[in-house]
Scaffold this motif. Structure first.
Motif, PDB file in Angstrom:
ATOM      1  N   GLN A   6       0.714  -1.130   0.096  1.00 21.90           N
ATOM      2  CA  GLN A   6      -0.136   0.086  -0.083  1.00 21.90           C
ATOM      3  C   GLN A   6       0.870   1.351   0.010  1.00 21.90           C
ATOM      4  O   GLN A   6       1.907   1.130   0.703  1.00 21.90           O
ATOM      5  N   PRO A   7       0.372   2.256  -0.747  1.00 22.70           N
ATOM      6  CA  PRO A   7       1.335   3.462  -0.689  1.00 22.70           C
ATOM      7  C   PRO A   7       0.796   4.277   0.586  1.00 22.70           C
ATOM      8  O   PRO A   7      -0.215   4.534   1.035  1.00 22.70           O
ATOM      9  N   MET A   8       1.986   4.814   1.344  1.00 21.93           N
ATOM     10  CA  MET A   8       1.678   5.333   2.574  1.00 21.93           C
ATOM     11  C   MET A   8       1.933   6.704   2.686  1.00 21.93           C
ATOM     12  O   MET A   8       1.780   7.508   3.507  1.00 21.93           O
ATOM     13  N   HIS A   9       2.424   7.321   1.664  1.00 22.19           N
ATOM     14  CA  HIS A   9       3.065   8.862   1.922  1.00 22.19           C
ATOM     15  C   HIS A   9       2.116   9.802   2.168  1.00 22.19           C
ATOM     16  O   HIS A   9       2.088  10.800   2.801  1.00 22.19           O
ATOM     17  N   PRO A  10       0.597   9.848   1.351  1.00 19.04           N
ATOM     18  CA  PRO A  10      -0.270  10.757   1.899  1.00 19.04           C
ATOM     19  C   PRO A  10      -0.707  11.043   3.021  1.00 19.04           C
ATOM     20  O   PRO A  10      -0.752  12.213   3.704  1.00 19.04           O
ATOM     21  N   SER A  37      -0.487   6.854  -5.472  1.00 16.18           N
ATOM     22  CA  SER A  37      -1.179   6.609  -4.219  1.00 16.18           C
ATOM     23  C   SER A  37      -2.741   6.915  -4.432  1.00 16.18           C
ATOM     24  O   SER A  37      -2.940   7.185  -6.027  1.00 16.18           O
ATOM     25  N   TYR A  38      -3.484   7.049  -3.894  1.00 12.33           N
ATOM     26  CA  TYR A  38      -4.847   6.996  -4.260  1.00 12.33           C
ATOM     27  C   TYR A  38      -5.561   8.459  -4.502  1.00 12.33           C
ATOM     28  O   TYR A  38      -4.749   9.530  -4.212  1.00 12.33           O
ATOM     29  N   PRO A  39      -6.407   8.734  -5.521  1.00 11.52           N
ATOM     30  CA  PRO A  39      -6.671   9.992  -5.754  1.00 11.52           C
ATOM     31  C   PRO A  39      -7.447  10.994  -4.863  1.00 11.52           C
ATOM     32  O   PRO A  39      -7.216  12.043  -4.766  1.00 11.52           O
ATOM     33  N   THR A  40      -8.368  10.335  -3.871  1.00 14.34           N
ATOM     34  CA  THR A  40      -8.818  11.067  -2.797  1.00 14.34           C
ATOM     35  C   THR A  40      -7.457  11.499  -1.940  1.00 14.34           C
ATOM     36  O   THR A  40      -7.107  10.393  -0.983  1.00 14.34           O
TER      37      THR A  40
END
Lengths: 324, 331
Positions: free
Chosen positions: A129-133, A260-263
Motif C-alpha cells: 500500500q502507498p503510505m506517503h499521503p 497513491s489514491y486520488p482522494t
C-alpha cells in the motif's frame, strides 16, 4: 563515479552518517541481517549498541526511537514495509509529529522512520500500500521519496542530519536500479525538486517509482512532437512548489502522477495547488494520474493495472493537450 | 508494610515526600475550583487520591532521571520538581505556561528537569521512556526512566510491547502502573481477568511488584528498589500501585448525565485510603516531625498555589505570532 544500486546507496548513506556521528543509531527488526540489504553489514561495523535488532513490535520500537530522539540521540527506525507504519502510527503522528509544537518548542525530535513504500513487488496488499499521503497530511512530519540511487544517498543523509521527524520512503521496486553515486559525502536538501527533463508543452510532476513512468511517457510523447517537462519532487513534504509553479508558468499544462489514491493523494495536493496558484497560466485542465482505488492486488497482471503506467501518463497528457 | 521497614527512609526523604503530596493536593484542589468556575479551557483529570505514587517514586529519582507522564499528570510533574506557576499558566492556556499554551493540562513538559511530557494518549508515553533509557545506556550513564500509566493502559499494545522490549534490551525503566480501578469509567475488573497488573510482568521476564499505592512510603521503598535495579543494569521493573482516584475528569457528573459507575464499597475504600492521612500517621509513628512542621509545609503549599494562580491570571494569552512558532527545529 561507480554505478551503485539504490539499496547500496542507502547502506552507504547510513554507514557514513553513523561513522561521523555517534548519536546516530539504527533500530528495527532484523536490521542486523538487513532484509532489504540497506542495513546489511552495519552491525559488524558498528556493533549491537548502534545497530539495535529488535522484536517485531513496531509501536514500541517507534516510540523508543522517539524517546531516544528527544533525549539527544538521532535514531533511524527501520520499520521495513511502509504498511507496518500503521502499527506505529500513534508514535509517529501523535508523539513525534506533535511533541515539539505541543511542548512549546522544548523538544527536538531528530528521527527518521524508514520503510519501503508502494507496490510493484507482487507482494499483495499488506506489503504494497502507498503510505506517503498519510504523512503528508501531518503538519510537522517531513516526507522524502527518492526515485534513484543518487537521490537516495543524498536525501537519506540529509534526513539523518535533519532536526525534525522525517519519513524516508524507499521503493523496493527500484532496489536493483543502478546509477552513478559518488563515494564521497554529499547531501541533497530536503524540499528541493529535480527537473529531470525540460519541455515546453506540459509539466508532469511526480516522485518515487512513478518518475520513471513519467519519463517513459515523455519519451513516447516526444515521438509525437509533444514536449513534456518532468519534475521529480524527491521530497513530498515540504514539496518544491516554486519549481512546479515556475514550470507551469512556462508550459501552461499540468499532469500530476502519483502512486497513491486520488482522494487526498499526493497528486491531488499538487493539482489543487496548481489550480489555486497558477490558474491564469493554465491552457488546459489539470490532470491527475493516481492508483486505481483498490488495495494493491497480488496478481502481477492486476497490480500493473492498479499503479500508474506510462500509458496512463500519456493519456492524461493527451487529455489536457486536447482542451487547449 | 510495617513501620519498621519505613524507618530506613530517613527524615529528609520523608519530608520531601510529605511536601510533594501537599503541593499536589493543594494544586489539584485549586484546579478543581478554577474548573468549576469555568476559568480553565478544555478538561482536567486530577491526581487527588493518587499523590502517594508520584511523591513516592519522585523521591526515588535523581534530577537527571527522566519521567514520562499521563493525562492525569499534574502530580508527576510536581513530584519531579515542576514549577507551579508555569504549570498553572499552562492550564490557563497562557503564553507563560510550560508549553506556551499549546499543550494544556494533558501535555505539560519540562525537559530541563527530565519531564519528557504528559501524554494524552493512554499508553502513548510508555515506549518513550524506553528511548530515554536507551539514551542513558548509550551514553553510559546510570540514569533511569520512569513511565507512569494507569490500569487502562495495561490493556494497550504499547504496554505489552514495551515491557517485552525493555526486558530483552535490559533497559533501566520503571513501569509504574497507577491502578485506580477504572479505565475512564469502565471498572478494571471488567477489562482484565487478572487481579494484579503486576502478574503480567512474569510474562515478559521482569519483576512485578504490587504496592499499596495510597501509602507514600511503601511506594517509595518499592520505587527505590526498582531504581537501584535499573542503575545496576539489571533491567526494568513493573510496579503496580493500587490506588484510588476521584472523578475521571472534572465535571464528569454533567457529561455522564448523573449515571453512577462506582460502587459504594469502592467509594468507601477510596475515602479510607487517603495518602496524606496515611503519611501523617506514619510520620507520627516514626516520631519524625511535630505537627507545626507539617502545618508550615501545608501553608507553604497553599501559598505557592495561590501565587501560581495569580501568576497565571496575570499572564498574557499567546500572541498571534505564537500560532506558527515552535514548528520546526531545523528552521
Amino acid at each position: 563515479m561507480p554505478p551503485k544500486t539504490y539499496i547500496a546507496a542507502i547502506r552507504e548513506a547510513l554507514g557514513e552518517e553513523m561513522g561521523h556521528d555517534e548519536r546516530v543509531l539504527l533500530i528495527g527488526e532484523d536490521v542486523r541481517l538487513g532484509v532489504f540489504a540497506g542495513t546489511r553489514g552495519l552491525h559488524r561495523e558498528f556493533g549491537p549498541g548502534r545497530v539495535i535488532n529488535t522484536p517485531i513490535s513496531e509501536l514500541a520500537v517507534a516510540g523508543m526511537g522517539v524517546g531516544a530522539a528527544v533525549t539527544g540521540l538521532r535514531p533511524v527506525v527501520d520499520l521495513m514495509f511502509g504498511t507496518f507504519l500503521y502499527l506505529a502510527m500513534d508514535q509517529i503522528a501523535n508523539q513525534a509529529g506533535c511533541m515539539r509544537y505541543m511542548f512549546g518548542g522544548q523538544a527536538k525530535v531528530p528521527i527518521v522512520f524508514m520503510a519501503q513504500n508502494g507496490g510493484g513487488l507482487g507482494a499483495g496488499p499488506h506489503h504494497s500500500q502507498p503510505m506517503h499521503p498519510l504523512f503528508m497530511n501531518m503538519p510537522l512530519i517531513k516526507v522524502v521519496a527518492p526515485s534513484n540511487p543518487y537521490d537516495a544517498k543524498g536525501l537519506l543523509k540529509a534526513a539523518v542530519r535533519d532536526d525534525d521527524p522525517v519519513v524516508f520512503l524507499s521503493q523496493l521496486s527500484l532496489g536493483g536500479q543502478r546509477a552513478d553515486v559518488p563515494d564521497e559525502e554529499y547531501t541533497i536538501p530536503i524540499g528541493v525538486g529535480d527537473l529531470k527533463r525540460a519541455g515546453a508543452d506540459v509539466t508532469v510532476c511526480s516522485a518515487g517509482l512513478t518518475v520513471h513512468r513519467a519519463l517513459e511517457a515523455a519519451s513516447s510523447l516526444a515521438e509525437d512532437g509533444i514536449d513534456a517537462e518532468v519534475i521529480d519532487l524527491r521530497t513530498l513534504k515540504p514539496w518544491d512548489e516554486a519549481m512546479v509553479l515556475e514550470s507551469v508558468a512556462k508550459t501552461g499544462r499540468f499532469v500530476a502522477v502519483d502512486e497513491s489514491y486520488p482522494t487526498c493523494g499526493a497528486a491531488s495536493e499538487w493539482a489543487a495547488t496548481v489550480a489555486e496558484k497558477a490558474f491564469g497560466d493554465l491552457r488546459g485542465p489539470v490532470q491527475r494520474v493516481s492508483n486505481r482505488p483498490v488495495p494493491i492486488p497480488f496478481s502481477p497482471v492486476l497490480e500493473s493495472q492498479t499503479i500508474p503506467a506510462a500509458a496512463d501518463v500519456v493519456d492524461a497528457v493527451r487529455r489536457t493537450m486536447a482542451r487547449g | 508494610m510495617t513501620i519498621a521497614a519505613k524507618e530506613a527512609i530517613g527524615a529528609a526523604a520523608v519530608l520531601r515526600i510529605y511536601r510533594c503530596c501537599l503541593r499536589i493536593r493543594r494544586f489539584e484542589e485549586k484546579v478543581a475550583q478554577l474548573f468549576k468556575k469555568g476559568l480553565l479551557p478544555g478538561f482536567v483529570h486530577l491526581y487527588i487520591g493518587e499523590e502517594a505514587v508520584a511523591a513516592g517514586v519522585g523521591a526515588a529519582l535523581r534530577a537527571d532521571d527522566h519521567i514520562v507522564s499521563t493525562h492525569r499528570g499534574h502530580g508527576h510533574v510536581i513530584a519531579k520538581g515542576g514549577d507551579l506557576n508555569r504549570m498553572m499558566a499552562e492550564l490557563f492556556g497562557k503564553a507563560t505556561g510550560y508549553c506556551k499554551g499549546k499543550g494544556g493540562s494533558m501535555h505539560i513538559a519540562d525537559f530541563s528537569i527530565g519531564v519528557l511530557g504528559a501524554c494524552g494518549i493512554v499508553g502513548g508515553g510508555i515506549p518513550i521512556a524506553l528511548g530515554a533509557a536507551l539514551s542513558s545506556a548509550t551514553r553510559g550513564t546510570d540514569q533511569v526512566a520512569a513511565t507512569f500509566f494507569g490500569d487502562g493502559a495495561a490493556n494497550e499494545g504499547s504496554f505489552h510491547e514495551s515491557l517485552n522490549l525493555a526486558s530483552v534490551m535490559s533497559l533501566p525503566v520503571l513501569f509504574v502502573c497507577e491502578n485506580n480501578h477504572y479505565g475512564e469509567f469502565t471498572p478494571a475488573a471488567e477489562a482484565m481477568n487478572v487481579a494484579d497488573v503486576a502478574d503480567r510482568a512474569a510474562g515478559y521476564g521482569i519483576p512485578g511488584v504490587v504496592v499499596d499505592g495510597t501509602d507514600p512510603l511503601a511506594v517509595h521503598l518499592a520505587a527505590a528498589d526498582a531504581v537501584q535495579r535499573g542503575r545496576r543494569g539489571e533491567g526494568p521493573t513493573l510496579i503496580e500501585a493500587k490506588t484510588h482516584r476521584g472523578d475521571h475528569a472534572e465535571g464528569e457528573k454533567a457529561f455522564l448525565a448523573g449515571q453512577p459507575y462506582r460502587d459504594e464499597q469502592e467509594l468507601e475504600r477510596a475515602a479510607a485510603g487517603d495518602p496524606i492521612e496515611k503519611l501523617t500517621a506514619d510520620i507520627a509513628a516514626l516520631g519524625l516531625f511535630e505537627a507545626d512542621v507539617l502545618e508550615e509545609i501545608d501553608r507553604e503549599a497553599v501559598a505557592a498555589v495561590e501565587e501560581a494562580v495569580e501568576f497565571a491570571q496575570n499572564s498574557p494569552d499567546p500572541g498571534p505570532e505564537a500560532l506558527m512558532e515552535d514548528r520546526w527545529a531545523s528552521g
